[in-house]
Design a protein around this motif. Structure first.
Motif, mmCIF file in Angstrom:
data_model
loop_
_atom_site.group_PDB
_atom_site.id
_atom_site.type_symbol
_atom_site.label_atom_id
_atom_site.label_comp_id
_atom_site.label_asym_id
_atom_site.label_seq_id
_atom_site.Cartn_x
_atom_site.Cartn_y
_atom_site.Cartn_z
ATOM 1 N N VAL A 251 -41.953 13.609 94.524
ATOM 2 C CA VAL A 251 -42.521 14.886 94.578
ATOM 3 C C VAL A 251 -41.984 15.840 93.643
ATOM 4 N N THR A 252 -40.679 16.010 93.517
ATOM 5 C CA THR A 252 -39.929 17.132 92.909
ATOM 6 C C THR A 252 -40.083 16.858 91.379
ATOM 7 N N GLY A 253 -39.891 15.593 91.077
ATOM 8 C CA GLY A 253 -40.127 15.164 89.648
ATOM 9 C C GLY A 253 -41.653 15.456 89.059
ATOM 10 N N THR A 254 -42.518 15.228 89.715
ATOM 11 C CA THR A 254 -43.735 15.550 89.608
ATOM 12 C C THR A 254 -44.071 16.836 89.417
ATOM 13 N N ALA A 255 -43.710 17.776 90.462
ATOM 14 C CA ALA A 255 -43.712 19.221 90.281
ATOM 15 C C ALA A 255 -42.917 19.661 89.140
ATOM 16 N N ALA A 256 -41.893 19.173 88.703
ATOM 17 C CA ALA A 256 -41.024 19.700 87.689
ATOM 18 C C ALA A 256 -42.064 19.677 86.361
ATOM 19 N N ALA A 257 -42.715 18.361 86.204
ATOM 20 C CA ALA A 257 -43.617 18.173 84.990
ATOM 21 C C ALA A 257 -44.465 19.157 84.976
ATOM 22 N N ALA A 258 -45.205 19.774 86.247
ATOM 23 C CA ALA A 258 -46.303 20.621 86.312
ATOM 24 C C ALA A 258 -45.625 21.905 85.926
ATOM 25 N N LEU A 259 -44.594 22.263 86.303
ATOM 26 C CA LEU A 259 -43.823 23.383 85.967
ATOM 27 C C LEU A 259 -43.719 23.741 84.515
ATOM 28 N N MET A 260 -43.486 22.569 83.911
ATOM 29 C CA MET A 260 -43.297 22.455 82.385
ATOM 30 C C MET A 260 -44.627 23.043 81.776
ATOM 31 N N ALA A 261 -45.622 22.791 82.454
ATOM 32 C CA ALA A 261 -47.019 23.346 81.961
ATOM 33 C C ALA A 261 -47.238 24.816 81.951
ATOM 34 N N LEU A 262 -46.360 25.167 83.029
ATOM 35 C CA LEU A 262 -46.500 26.603 83.335
ATOM 36 C C LEU A 262 -45.369 27.442 82.608
ATOM 37 N N GLY A 263 -44.706 26.630 81.476
ATOM 38 C CA GLY A 263 -44.020 27.453 80.625
ATOM 39 C C GLY A 263 -42.254 27.536 81.016
ATOM 40 N N HIS A 264 -41.723 26.412 81.915
ATOM 41 C CA HIS A 264 -40.519 26.288 82.088
ATOM 42 C C HIS A 264 -39.929 25.064 81.306
ATOM 43 N N ALA A 265 -38.800 25.273 80.586
ATOM 44 C CA ALA A 265 -38.243 24.080 79.999
ATOM 45 C C ALA A 265 -37.980 22.987 80.798
ATOM 46 N N PRO A 266 -37.743 21.868 80.570
ATOM 47 C CA PRO A 266 -37.727 20.539 81.503
ATOM 48 C C PRO A 266 -36.434 20.820 82.364
ATOM 49 N N ASP A 267 -35.432 21.091 81.914
ATOM 50 C CA ASP A 267 -34.309 21.072 82.971
ATOM 51 C C ASP A 267 -34.329 22.172 83.870
ATOM 52 N N ALA A 268 -34.966 23.395 83.205
ATOM 53 C CA ALA A 268 -35.153 24.601 84.277
ATOM 54 C C ALA A 268 -36.259 24.144 85.298
ATOM 55 N N ALA A 269 -37.357 23.540 84.906
ATOM 56 C CA ALA A 269 -38.427 23.219 85.691
ATOM 57 C C ALA A 269 -37.802 22.267 86.913
ATOM 58 N N HIS A 270 -37.078 21.416 86.512
ATOM 59 C CA HIS A 270 -36.401 20.454 87.575
ATOM 60 C C HIS A 270 -35.589 21.089 88.481
ATOM 61 N N THR A 271 -34.819 22.015 88.015
ATOM 62 C CA THR A 271 -33.837 22.904 88.573
ATOM 63 C C THR A 271 -34.699 23.710 89.715
ATOM 64 N N LEU A 272 -36.004 24.319 89.241
ATOM 65 C CA LEU A 272 -36.631 25.115 90.308
ATOM 66 C C LEU A 272 -37.347 24.293 91.254
ATOM 67 N N ALA A 273 -37.893 23.369 90.958
ATOM 68 C CA ALA A 273 -38.554 22.162 91.852
ATOM 69 C C ALA A 273 -37.588 21.930 93.062
ATOM 70 N N THR A 274 -36.425 21.570 92.521
ATOM 71 C CA THR A 274 -35.268 21.034 93.564
ATOM 72 C C THR A 274 -35.093 22.062 94.465
ATOM 73 N N ALA A 275 -34.836 23.403 93.926
ATOM 74 C CA ALA A 275 -34.442 24.660 94.624
ATOM 75 C C ALA A 275 -35.611 24.845 95.569
ATOM 76 N N HIS A 276 -36.769 24.924 95.262
ATOM 77 C CA HIS A 276 -37.952 25.170 96.168
ATOM 78 C C HIS A 276 -38.182 24.109 97.270
ATOM 79 N N TRP A 277 -37.831 22.680 96.759
ATOM 80 C CA TRP A 277 -37.790 21.665 97.870
ATOM 81 C C TRP A 277 -36.922 21.884 98.802
ATOM 82 N N ALA A 278 -35.737 22.299 98.675
ATOM 83 C CA ALA A 278 -34.708 22.614 99.553
ATOM 84 C C ALA A 278 -35.042 23.808 100.508
ATOM 85 N N GLN A 279 -35.900 24.852 99.973
ATOM 86 C CA GLN A 279 -36.315 26.036 100.660
ATOM 87 C C GLN A 279 -37.547 25.917 101.390
#
Length: 323
Positions: free
Chosen positions: A288-316
């Motif tokens: 789930v978070t890996g797929t979300a991170a790939a989608a966040l890349m489309a929204l302009g986030h760099a790959p590492d930042a996208a994964h960090t953001l997806a993981t943080a929002h999953w935790a919250q």
């Protein structure tokens, strides 16, 4: 006018047949959507395109014609098509990924047609368990997006005529380019889009078609059942548009042990259980978070930042969006 000139161009025989230009494809699809084309000719054109292999210009032309028939849509940030008509595997976990992206503040439009399956794992049947609301009219869509930042719009509401063309598969016995057109459609004109494919060559085709249409930001991957959903135990190659420029990015596996995507042995309630924390499954969470991170890349986030953001929002997630 008829479709005869376009069929003639594509079916003249070896050495003389050719694909359609973008303008010709737009003209042909306009005739089809206006009901001016003979049904036999429509089938002939679609099957000739399948036989020759559709090209980016044809897909872009068809999309332009279809967009011209659509009503004004609410503003969205991310377009997420779901047209994997052949989906036979388990639950659509990517719905939780789309919901997770919406929790970051992006407005996400899911649209599709795959509710005809009876195995309990179809996308539309899983919406409620995933905490996503279906819009039952175009006027309802804006309200749902304003309230939840994410909505699912069925194709029969978005474009009944496009659904008729998609359903020609039942008559012709073969997939047509309409599946690809709907993935590239981006009906609300979102600046960012994601697309899943089942067959790898379609990644480049859809990337090039989107580029012709002026799409700015895009991520395409070969996903589970043809959806935008990554397997966290495998490297995944993402075909992208970044500011309108084409590039490819390889995302490394998130988990070390190879594993197939989960099958049909999960009940629908597993989606809600995973989101609520009632089920703890590291593999599914990474999916789930890996797929979300790939989608966040489309929204302009760099790959590492996208994964960090997806993981943080999953935790919250429990405090971000309520069902």
């Amino acid at each position: 006018m008829t479709l005869a000139p376009y069929i003639h161009a594509m079916g003249r025989g070896p050495g003389r047949a050719r694909n359609l230009s973008q303008a010709e494809a737009e003209q042909a699809m306009t005739l089809i959507l206006q009901g001016q084309a003979d049904p036999h000719a429509v089938g002939a054109l679609l099957m000739l395109m399948r036989y020759r292999g559709e090209i980016p210009a044809e897909i872009a032309g068809f999309v332009q014609a279809l967009r011209a028939t659509l009503p004004e849509m609410p503003q969205v940030d991310l377009d997420w098509p779901s047209y994997a008509a052949g989906r036979t595997r388990g639950l659509p976990w990517f719905l939780l990924s789309a919901r997770l992206v919406a929790s970051t503040g992006a407005r996400v439009l899911l649209h599709g047609w795959n509710s005809h399956q009876s195995d309990g794992a179809d996308v539309r049947g899983a919406l409620n368990a995933a905490g996503i609301t279906q819009a039952n009219s175009l006027s309802d869509l804006a309200h749902v997006l304003d309230q939840h930042a994410i909505a699912y719009l069925p194709l029969e509401i978005l474009s009944p005529r496009a659904l008729e063309l998609l359903n020609l598969r039942q008559v012709l016995g073969l997939r047509s380019c309409v599946n690809t057109v709907l993935r590239v459609l981006n009906p609300a004109g979102a600046g960012a889009a994601v697309q899943g494919v089942f067959h790898p060559p379609y990644r480049g085709l859809q990337q090039a078609a989107a580029h012709l249409l002026g799409q700015r930001d895009l991520c395409i991957l070969k996903g589970g059942g043809g959806e935008f959903e990554r397997n966290p135990t495998k490297d995944v190659q993402v075909f992208r548009l970044v500011g309108g420029q084409a590039l490819e990015t390889t995302l490394p596996a998130l988990l070390p042990e190879p594993r197939r995507l989960p099958g049909a042995d999960y009940p629908l309630s597993a989606l809600q259980d995973l989101w609520s924390g009632g089920t703890c499954d590291p593999y599914l969470e990474q999916l789930v978070t890996g797929t979300a991170a790939a989608a966040l890349m489309a929204l302009g986030h760099a790959p590492d930042a996208a994964h960090t953001l997806a993981t943080a929002h999953w935790a919250q997630r429990d405090c971000l969006i309520s069902t």
